[in-house]
Each structure stands twice: as structure tokens, then as C-alpha cells.
Design a protein around this motif. Structure first.
Motif, PDB file in Angstrom:
ATOM      1  N   PHE A 108       0.808  -1.220   0.000  1.00  0.00           N
ATOM      2  CA  PHE A 108       0.000   0.000   0.000  1.00  0.00           C
ATOM      3  C   PHE A 108       0.841   1.269   0.000  1.00  0.00           C
ATOM      4  CE2 PHE A 108      -3.370  -2.844   1.753  1.00  0.00           C
ATOM      5  CZ  PHE A 108      -4.237  -2.685   0.683  1.00  0.00           C
ATOM      6  N   ILE A 109       1.999   1.258   0.669  1.00  0.00           N
ATOM      7  CA  ILE A 109       2.807   2.473   0.707  1.00  0.00           C
ATOM      8  C   ILE A 109       3.390   2.757  -0.678  1.00  0.00           C
ATOM      9  CG2 ILE A 109       5.051   1.553   1.435  1.00  0.00           C
ATOM     10  CD1 ILE A 109       3.443   4.693   2.824  1.00  0.00           C
ATOM     11  N   PHE A 111       2.040   1.793  -3.589  1.00  0.00           N
ATOM     12  CA  PHE A 111       0.892   2.225  -4.390  1.00  0.00           C
ATOM     13  C   PHE A 111       0.563   3.689  -4.094  1.00  0.00           C
ATOM     14  CE2 PHE A 111      -3.669   2.886  -4.897  1.00  0.00           C
ATOM     15  CZ  PHE A 111      -3.851   2.479  -6.221  1.00  0.00           C
ATOM     16  N   THR A 112       0.552   4.057  -2.834  1.00  0.00           N
ATOM     17  CA  THR A 112       0.198   5.417  -2.435  1.00  0.00           C
ATOM     18  C   THR A 112       1.239   6.427  -2.899  1.00  0.00           C
ATOM     19  OG1 THR A 112      -0.944   4.526  -0.508  1.00  0.00           O
ATOM     20  CG2 THR A 112      -0.423   6.865  -0.473  1.00  0.00           C
ATOM     21  N   MET A 115       0.820   6.871  -6.587  1.00  0.00           N
ATOM     22  CA  MET A 115      -0.425   7.589  -6.855  1.00  0.00           C
ATOM     23  C   MET A 115      -0.272   9.079  -6.557  1.00  0.00           C
ATOM     24  SD  MET A 115      -4.235   6.960  -5.317  1.00  0.00           S
ATOM     25  CE  MET A 115      -3.711   7.311  -3.666  1.00  0.00           C
ATOM     26  N   PHE A 116       0.381   9.413  -5.438  1.00  0.00           N
ATOM     27  CA  PHE A 116       0.577  10.824  -5.118  1.00  0.00           C
ATOM     28  C   PHE A 116       1.567  11.489  -6.056  1.00  0.00           C
ATOM     29  CE2 PHE A 116      -1.437   9.994  -0.951  1.00  0.00           C
ATOM     30  CZ  PHE A 116      -2.378  11.004  -1.023  1.00  0.00           C
TER      31      PHE A 116
END
Length: 126
Positions: A108-109, A111-112, A115-116
Motif C-alpha cells: 500500500f505504501i 501504491f500510495t 499515486m501521489f
């Protein structure tokens, strides 16, 4: 086919963005490889690819008819690209999350962060 310099600039910007995001994922994966175990590295790589693969497909569909005289066709493919991107992200998460030995934090980190990087890239003018 692009008809003017602005359309070429937009395509170039999109390509640079995707390549930059790929380099960001490679950097994160390399850092986790050097700092932690292989489970973390694989999870980070999967998290980056969950975002990059749909983003690439979206970009290809969105710019398929850039510069076309038929603006409706260009807009339709932009909408189809968004729908494919969202559906593919959802599908990839639903396939990857049940896999054994996935470390959710690294997945998730990564991916995040990727994404950011997409969101913050919009602050830069063309």
C-alpha cells in the motif's frame, strides 16, 4: 496523430510521467531489496505495478484519438480509459491481496507514493 505542438507536448508529458513513475517504483523496490527481505521487495513491486499497469493502459486509450477531428470519439476513449483504469486497479487488488506472504504495508505504501506522484505532477504546468 497529433496535429500541433501542444498535442505533442501533452503526449511527451504523459510519457515522461509514466517513465518517472516507473523509475520511482524501481527506486522503492531497490531500497526495500537492500533494506529488508524478499517478501517486502515483492510486495513493493506489486504495489507499484498495481498502479502503473492501469495507468499505462489509461494513457494509451486516452491519447488514441488526440487531435482527431471527432472530439466525441476522443472524449469517449478518455472515459473508457478511466473506467478500465479503475476496474483494473480493483481487479489487481482483489487478486493480489489474498496471495500468501504479501506484506500489506509495503504494497500500500508503494501504491500510495506512486499515486501521489501522479497528483503532484499535475501541479507542474506544461
Amino acid at each position: 496523430m497529433p496535429h500541433n505542438a501542444y498535442e505533442l507536448a501533452i503526449r511527451g508529458y504523459a510519457l515522461k510521467l509514466i517513465l518517472g513513475q516507473l523509475l520511482l517504483v524501481l527506486f522503492i523496490v531497490s531500497a526495500t531489496y537492500l533494506g529488508t527481505d524478499h517478501k517486502s521487495t515483492r510486495s513493493a513491486a506489486l504495489g507499484g505495478m498495481i498502479f502503473l499497469v492501469p495507468q499505462y493502459i489509461f494513457t494509451r486509450l486516452s491519447f488514441l484519438y488526440t487531435g482527431s477531428a471527432n472530439i466525441m470519439r476522443a472524449n469517449t476513449f478518455m472515459i473508457i480509459g478511466h473506467a478500465c483504469k479503475f476496474s483494473l486497479i480493483f481487479l489487481l487488488f482483489s487478486v493480489i491481496l489474498p496471495l500468501p506472504e504479501i506484506q500489506y504495508f509495503n504494497l500500500f505504501i508503494t501504491f500510495t507514493i506512486v499515486m501521489f506522484s501522479q497528483i503532484f505532477s499535475l501541479l507542474k504546468p506544461l
